[in-house]
Design a protein around this motif. Structure first.
Motif, mmCIF file in Angstrom:
data_model
loop_
_atom_site.group_PDB
_atom_site.id
_atom_site.type_symbol
_atom_site.label_atom_id
_atom_site.label_comp_id
_atom_site.label_asym_id
_atom_site.label_seq_id
_atom_site.Cartn_x
_atom_site.Cartn_y
_atom_site.Cartn_z
ATOM 1 N N THR A 230 0.834 -1.194 0.000
ATOM 2 C CA THR A 230 0.000 0.000 0.000
ATOM 3 C C THR A 230 0.872 1.249 0.000
ATOM 4 N N LYS A 231 0.238 2.403 -0.050
ATOM 5 C CA LYS A 231 0.972 3.670 -0.075
ATOM 6 C C LYS A 231 1.783 3.875 1.194
ATOM 7 N N SER A 232 1.290 3.346 2.297
ATOM 8 C CA SER A 232 1.997 3.510 3.572
ATOM 9 C C SER A 232 3.193 2.590 3.698
ATOM 10 N N GLY A 233 3.403 1.715 2.729
ATOM 11 C CA GLY A 233 4.545 0.815 2.767
ATOM 12 C C GLY A 233 4.229 -0.529 3.374
ATOM 13 N N GLU A 234 3.016 -0.691 3.901
ATOM 14 C CA GLU A 234 2.622 -1.953 4.498
ATOM 15 C C GLU A 234 2.196 -2.935 3.417
ATOM 16 N N LYS A 235 2.501 -4.205 3.660
ATOM 17 C CA LYS A 235 2.117 -5.241 2.717
ATOM 18 C C LYS A 235 0.832 -5.915 3.182
ATOM 19 N N THR A 236 -0.050 -6.100 2.236
ATOM 20 C CA THR A 236 -1.363 -6.658 2.558
ATOM 21 C C THR A 236 -1.541 -7.980 1.822
ATOM 22 N N ARG A 237 -1.961 -8.998 2.569
ATOM 23 C CA ARG A 237 -2.254 -10.285 1.966
ATOM 24 C C ARG A 237 -3.763 -10.433 1.862
ATOM 25 N N PHE A 238 -4.231 -10.770 0.647
ATOM 26 C CA PHE A 238 -5.663 -10.870 0.409
ATOM 27 C C PHE A 238 -6.128 -12.321 0.541
ATOM 28 N N ARG A 239 -7.415 -12.416 0.906
ATOM 29 C CA ARG A 239 -8.040 -13.735 0.884
ATOM 30 C C ARG A 239 -8.223 -14.166 -0.568
ATOM 31 N N GLN A 240 -8.553 -15.444 -0.757
ATOM 32 C CA GLN A 240 -8.659 -15.953 -2.115
ATOM 33 C C GLN A 240 -9.769 -15.256 -2.893
ATOM 34 N N ASP A 241 -10.921 -15.017 -2.248
ATOM 35 C CA ASP A 241 -12.007 -14.347 -2.948
ATOM 36 C C ASP A 241 -11.643 -12.905 -3.304
ATOM 37 N N GLU A 242 -10.865 -12.248 -2.415
ATOM 38 C CA GLU A 242 -10.435 -10.885 -2.701
ATOM 39 C C GLU A 242 -9.418 -10.864 -3.844
ATOM 40 N N ARG A 243 -8.535 -11.892 -3.844
ATOM 41 C CA ARG A 243 -7.568 -11.984 -4.933
ATOM 42 C C ARG A 243 -8.271 -12.186 -6.270
ATOM 43 N N ASN A 244 -9.298 -13.008 -6.294
ATOM 44 C CA ASN A 244 -10.032 -13.239 -7.536
ATOM 45 C C ASN A 244 -10.716 -11.965 -8.030
ATOM 46 N N LEU A 245 -11.310 -11.219 -7.092
ATOM 47 C CA LEU A 245 -11.970 -9.969 -7.458
ATOM 48 C C LEU A 245 -10.967 -8.958 -7.994
ATOM 49 N N LEU A 246 -9.828 -8.822 -7.303
ATOM 50 C CA LEU A 246 -8.828 -7.853 -7.739
ATOM 51 C C LEU A 246 -8.290 -8.209 -9.123
ATOM 52 N N LYS A 247 -8.115 -9.501 -9.373
ATOM 53 C CA LYS A 247 -7.631 -9.916 -10.690
ATOM 54 C C LYS A 247 -8.625 -9.543 -11.788
ATOM 55 N N LEU A 248 -9.920 -9.742 -11.532
ATOM 56 C CA LEU A 248 -10.939 -9.372 -12.512
ATOM 57 C C LEU A 248 -10.958 -7.868 -12.759
ATOM 58 N N LEU A 249 -10.812 -7.100 -11.687
ATOM 59 C CA LEU A 249 -10.823 -5.639 -11.820
ATOM 60 C C LEU A 249 -9.618 -5.149 -12.623
ATOM 61 N N LEU A 250 -8.477 -5.770 -12.411
ATOM 62 C CA LEU A 250 -7.281 -5.381 -13.163
ATOM 63 C C LEU A 250 -7.387 -5.776 -14.629
ATOM 64 N N ASP A 251 -8.039 -6.906 -14.894
ATOM 65 C CA ASP A 251 -8.283 -7.292 -16.294
ATOM 66 C C ASP A 251 -9.180 -6.268 -16.982
ATOM 67 N N ASP A 252 -10.183 -5.789 -16.270
ATOM 68 C CA ASP A 252 -11.062 -4.746 -16.820
ATOM 69 C C ASP A 252 -10.259 -3.499 -17.165
ATOM 70 N N ALA A 253 -9.358 -3.118 -16.269
ATOM 71 C CA ALA A 253 -8.546 -1.918 -16.491
ATOM 72 C C ALA A 253 -7.622 -2.094 -17.685
ATOM 73 N N ARG A 254 -7.091 -3.303 -17.868
ATOM 74 C CA ARG A 254 -6.176 -3.557 -18.977
ATOM 75 C C ARG A 254 -6.917 -3.449 -20.325
ATOM 76 N N ILE A 255 -8.151 -3.941 -20.383
ATOM 77 C CA ILE A 255 -8.947 -3.831 -21.605
ATOM 78 C C ILE A 255 -9.189 -2.365 -21.955
#
Length: 474
Positions: A434-459
């Motif tokens: 994150t911006k504060s320098g802290e590392k965040t580990r996501f749950r599997q469902d959150e990882r799946n959502l973030l991946k879909l959102l990033l795919d949308d942004a890439r398109i």
């Protein structure tokens, strides 16, 4: 035993005939016909027919006249002519400026027309990625609307007269006129002067009213802007429909804050030296539209005369009267079927010099793709706040959305970099910093959502890079 009545009522031969009340009908069609009168060439000279609906027309447009006398005859709120002809009054969508960050919660009538026009566009559907909810984005590269004004005229908003664009087919316009004059002449030939005079009165009152109402000049009025104002890039937002406006501040402001105006000649108001002038010690002189008031009064008198005199005519004369009304009503139906909003939408595109090459419409399958695409298309080199634009689309404030937003904003900063670099920024890592320098580990469902959102942004990013060339050409 016979009863004696104190007063004998002699009804005589007088009787009201149903043909005398037809002036109450056809009002909506007659009003609809009048409301498009400024859009057609020579329409104001083609109103010489015995039109039905005189009561409704006189009552509605009589409210335009502004004085104590007319206010007593035709009570109602004082409104400008543009409201009566539905050239104003529609509330436009929200507008967000990408440079200044200023927000207009509501825009004007012209922005409403632009948004309605964009909603009707078919658009090119971006058939990539997942499907959640379709969002339509129309890109408009605005053109110069008004020529630069001399410095001494800068205080007055720029305006330009709009000439009538189309013409009603002559055979259609001549039909009710020919029928009205023919039936009037036939009544005269049979010496039915009651019906003759009433048809003639209908022809004269309708013709004069058309000339008076159609004599106004339709204009497009812009908005003054500072000479040093930055580009006015921004977006109109109406739910899932977005219009991106790209161009100079004064051209964009014409869409968001400009308006149509109807300018009547001074002979239709009171005696005044000049528009907006002041009499010593008195309030500013305003248009009273006296001519409109007198014409509306004539229409009301026409109806009252028809109620009284048409029943006195012969059966043949009454039939002629009804035939003239029927032909005129059919013509009014034809005129009122011409959609006023459609005419205005086409008119504003022509007045803003917007052709097909200046407009592009895309349909995105997700809100996130639409947000990224809009942000990239609005992004100038300086003075841009992409985070504010994205938050207008997606205000979500969870950890996943914050991470997605940070990655997208990083792409905004490096948009001129290589394709591989930007694609790399939009990839999912096991741990996100994150911006504060802290590392965040996501749950599997959150990882799946973030991946879909990033795919949308890439398109959205790949499509925006293709559109960059189109913007530079236009």
């Amino acid at each position: 035993m016979a009863q004696n009545y104190p007063l004998e009522i002699n009804t005589g031969n007088f009787s009201l005939n149903i043909s005398g009340v037809v002036g109450f009908f056809g009002g909506n069609e007659a009003i609809g016909a009048i409301q498009t009168i400024h859009h057609h060439k020579a329409r104001k000279f083609l109103g010489w027919y015995n039109s039905p609906g005189s009561w409704a027309v006189g009552e509605k447009f009589g409210k335009l006249a502004k004085s104590r006398f007319w206010g007593g005859l035709f009570p109602g709120p004082d409104e400008e002519p543009t409201k009566f002809f539905e050239l104003d009054g529609k509330q436009g969508p929200k507008y967000v400026a990408s440079r200044s960050g200023s927000i207009l919660e509501h825009t004007g009538h012209l922005a409403y027309l632009i948004m309605q026009k964009s909603k009707g566009e078919l658009g090119l559907e971006v058939n990539e990625g997942r499907i959640t909810k379709r969002n339509k984005i129309t890109i408009i590269k605005t053109q110069r609307v008004f020529d630069p004004l001399p410095r001494k005229e800068d205080k007055k908003p720029p305006d330009r007269e709009i000439p009538p664009r189309s013409r009603i087919p002559m055979f259609v316009a001549v039909l009710p006129i020919a029928v009205s004059f023919t039936t009037c002449a036939l009544c005269g030939c049979t010496y039915d002067w009651f019906c003759f005079s009433m048809i003639l009165l209908g022809i004269v009152s309708s013709g004069i009213f058309s000339v008076v109402m159609g004599s106004a000049r339709l204009k497009l009025q812009g908005v003054n802007s500072a000479p040093t104002a930055p580009p006015g890039d921004g977006m109109l937002m109406d739910g899932d429909n977005i219009v991106l406006l790209l161009g100079e501040e004064k051209d964009v402001a014409t869409i968001t804050r400009g308006s149509f105006i109807l300018e009547y000649d001074p002979w239709q108001g009171d005696d005044r030296e000049s528009e907006g002038s002041l009499r010593p010690g008195k309030e500013p002189i305003i248009d009273e539209y006296n001519a409109v008031g007198w014409c509306s009064l004539l229409l009301v008198i026409q109806l009252l005369a028809q109620l009284l005199l048409i029943p006195q005519g012969t059966s043949f004369g009454q039939i002629m009267f009804l035939i003239s009304f029927a032909a005129s009503w059919a013509y009014n139906v034809y005129l009122s079927s011409i959609n006023n909003k459609d005419i205005q939408e086409q008119l504003i595109l022509e007045e803003l010099h917007l052709e097909e090459k200046h407009m592009r419409t895309y349909i995105f399958l997700t809100r996130t793709s639409a947000a990224v695409f809009a942000c990239l298309m609005l992004q100038p080199d300086l003075g841009f706040k992409p985070e504010d634009i994205i938050r207008n689309f997606i205000p979500n404030d969870t950890q996943v959305w914050d991470t997605w937003r940070e990655k997208v904003l990083e792409v905004m900063k490096t948009r001129n970099g290589s394709k591989d670099t930007c694609d790399g920024l939009l990839k999912m890592n096991l741990e996100e910093e994150t911006k504060s320098g802290e590392k965040t580990r996501f749950r599997q469902d959150e990882r799946n959502l973030l991946k879909l959102l990033l795919d949308d942004a890439r398109i959205a990013y790949h499509l925006a890079m293709k559109e960059k060339g189109w913007l530079e050409e236009n």
